[in-house]
Write a protein that holds these residues in place. Sequence first.
Motif, short mmCIF file in Angstrom:
data_model
loop_
_atom_site.label_atom_id
_atom_site.label_comp_id
_atom_site.label_asym_id
_atom_site.label_seq_id
_atom_site.Cartn_x
_atom_site.Cartn_y
_atom_site.Cartn_z
N ALA A 1 -6.19 3.06 -6.74
CA ALA A 1 -6.16 3.47 -7.95
C ALA A 1 -4.80 4.12 -8.34
CB ALA A 1 -7.19 4.41 -8.61
N ALA A 2 -4.52 5.00 -7.43
CA ALA A 2 -3.06 5.71 -7.19
C ALA A 2 -1.93 4.92 -7.20
CB ALA A 2 -3.23 6.94 -6.35
N VAL A 3 -2.01 3.80 -6.19
CA VAL A 3 -0.91 3.10 -5.98
C VAL A 3 -0.65 2.01 -7.03
CG1 VAL A 3 -0.29 1.01 -4.55
CG2 VAL A 3 -1.27 3.05 -3.38
N HIS A 4 -1.96 1.56 -7.62
CA HIS A 4 -1.77 0.77 -8.84
C HIS A 4 -1.05 1.42 -9.89
CE1 HIS A 4 -3.62 -2.56 -7.09
NE2 HIS A 4 -4.97 -2.13 -7.16
N ALA A 5 -1.39 2.78 -10.20
CA ALA A 5 -0.87 3.68 -11.18
C ALA A 5 0.50 3.81 -10.98
CB ALA A 5 -1.57 4.88 -11.32
N LEU B 1 -2.10 -2.44 2.45
CA LEU B 1 -2.21 -1.34 3.10
C LEU B 1 -0.90 -0.54 3.07
CD1 LEU B 1 -4.85 -1.95 6.12
CD2 LEU B 1 -4.95 -0.08 4.41
N ARG B 2 0.33 -1.23 3.55
CA ARG B 2 1.54 -0.90 3.47
C ARG B 2 1.91 -0.07 2.18
NH1 ARG B 2 6.84 -3.41 6.13
NH2 ARG B 2 5.50 -3.35 7.96
N ALA B 3 1.46 -0.65 0.97
CA ALA B 3 1.75 -0.05 -0.26
C ALA B 3 1.02 1.38 -0.30
CB ALA B 3 1.35 -0.90 -1.44
N ILE B 4 -0.28 1.42 -0.07
CA ILE B 4 -0.86 2.80 0.04
C ILE B 4 -0.28 3.61 0.79
CG2 ILE B 4 -3.08 3.74 0.74
CD1 ILE B 4 -4.75 1.11 -0.17
N TYR B 5 -0.02 3.18 2.21
CA TYR B 5 0.65 4.39 2.95
C TYR B 5 2.25 4.74 2.49
CZ TYR B 5 -2.49 3.78 6.83
OH TYR B 5 -3.62 3.91 7.39
N ASP B 6 2.74 3.71 2.00
CA ASP B 6 3.94 4.18 1.25
C ASP B 6 3.96 5.20 0.01
OD1 ASP B 6 5.39 2.39 2.83
OD2 ASP B 6 5.72 0.78 1.54
N TYR B 7 2.78 5.03 -0.59
CA TYR B 7 2.48 5.91 -1.75
C TYR B 7 2.11 7.24 -1.07
CZ TYR B 7 0.05 8.09 -5.57
OH TYR B 7 -0.30 8.99 -6.42
N MET C 1 -2.93 9.14 8.94
CA MET C 1 -1.68 9.73 8.67
C MET C 1 -1.63 11.06 9.13
SD MET C 1 0.24 7.78 6.90
CE MET C 1 1.07 9.00 6.07
N VAL C 2 -2.60 11.98 9.04
CA VAL C 2 -2.72 13.44 9.39
C VAL C 2 -2.28 13.53 10.98
CG1 VAL C 2 -3.85 15.55 9.53
CG2 VAL C 2 -3.91 14.31 7.60
N VAL C 3 -3.15 12.59 11.59
CA VAL C 3 -2.99 12.88 13.11
C VAL C 3 -1.62 12.35 13.82
CG1 VAL C 3 -4.04 11.71 15.21
CG2 VAL C 3 -5.51 12.89 13.49
N ALA C 4 -1.02 11.29 13.02
CA ALA C 4 0.01 10.72 13.12
C ALA C 4 1.12 11.81 13.02
CB ALA C 4 0.46 9.50 12.55
N LEU C 5 1.10 12.56 12.02
CA LEU C 5 1.90 13.80 11.80
C LEU C 5 1.86 14.63 12.94
CD1 LEU C 5 1.73 13.91 7.83
CD2 LEU C 5 3.80 13.63 9.07
N VAL C 6 0.55 15.19 13.24
CA VAL C 6 0.55 16.30 14.53
C VAL C 6 0.76 15.62 15.71
CG1 VAL C 6 -1.39 17.48 15.40
CG2 VAL C 6 -1.52 17.22 13.12
N LEU C 7 0.65 14.37 16.20
CA LEU C 7 1.18 13.94 17.14
C LEU C 7 2.54 13.87 17.45
CD1 LEU C 7 -1.26 11.20 18.11
CD2 LEU C 7 -1.39 13.53 18.69
N ASP C 8 3.26 13.19 16.20
CA ASP C 8 4.68 13.22 16.22
C ASP C 8 5.21 14.84 16.30
OD1 ASP C 8 7.09 11.19 15.67
OD2 ASP C 8 7.35 12.96 14.23
#
Length: 302
Positions: free
Chosen positions: A141-145, A152-158, A195-202
């Motif tokens: 919904a957020a992505v469409h808005a 999935l890529r659009a969701i991650y970009d958003y 996403m959260v785990v990727a940020l922590v690992l990075d």
Amino acid sequence: MTTLNTTATDTDTVGATDTTGEAVAGSPQPRRDLPLAGTINLRDVGGYRTADGGRLRWRTLLRSGALRGLDGPGQAVLAQLGLRTVVDLREDAEVTHDPDRLGRLAVEHRRVPVYTVPATRAAAPAMAGEPVSAGAAAGLAAVHAAGAGGDLRAIYDYTVDQRGERLAAAVLALAAPGALPAIVHCSAGKDRTGMVVALVLDLAGVPAEVIAEDFALTADFLRDEAAAAVQKMSARASTDGAELPAALLASPPELIRHALDRIHASHGDARGYLLAHGATAHALNRLVDALVVPADRPVVGA
């Protein structure tokens, strides 16, 4: 490419670690997955090497899907691990339909919904009658808005572009004094958790290719019964009862690499991204210190 440890002996359910999360000499490496009844996609990010030769402590940061069916024996395992914090990234409707079953675990339960801000009592009357989208439904919904597509890529970009403060809040919950060992989770343990785990690992210095492989492990743990359970949870929590499109359950490694590339292009690295969205250097340093065994202090039995 680094091969990730996903298996161990059948008897090594909890894993042989000492109180610092380091492997015990003479014992098999802890298994990455924790197959506790009533959990989905529950696994450890311990053992990963950092670029400077350090290693993440075992049984210190766990990632998971919903903990809706965690039973007494599973709660006992988590108590044995010394679990202190559960960071729940789900939306209000998800939590209402499938609350975490933590029993008498003495843990801090931190709500950090990624897509929306939790409704407060003061805001409740104004929201009366308005459905609260949940999980991937809220993301779509957020992505469409925002006028983007629904893949999935659009969701991650958003999420990277518009939900940085929420992602930073989740990392800060893990960085709080005494917060670890902790579990961070959403419904499937894939996108928001990923996403959260990727940020922590990075942040900790784990190479991007290892982060991508860890993300892709979800494909091994969201099969058959687990995938069906995620679909049912999504349908119950969505506004129209619709299940998630099958493509949204995928976890290709290039997806999280794309998100990391986007973060690096705009902020240099995860640290820069988190600092730009409300984190402090002191908190981030504390989290890294709690997670990483430095290279000059080798893990016993490694």
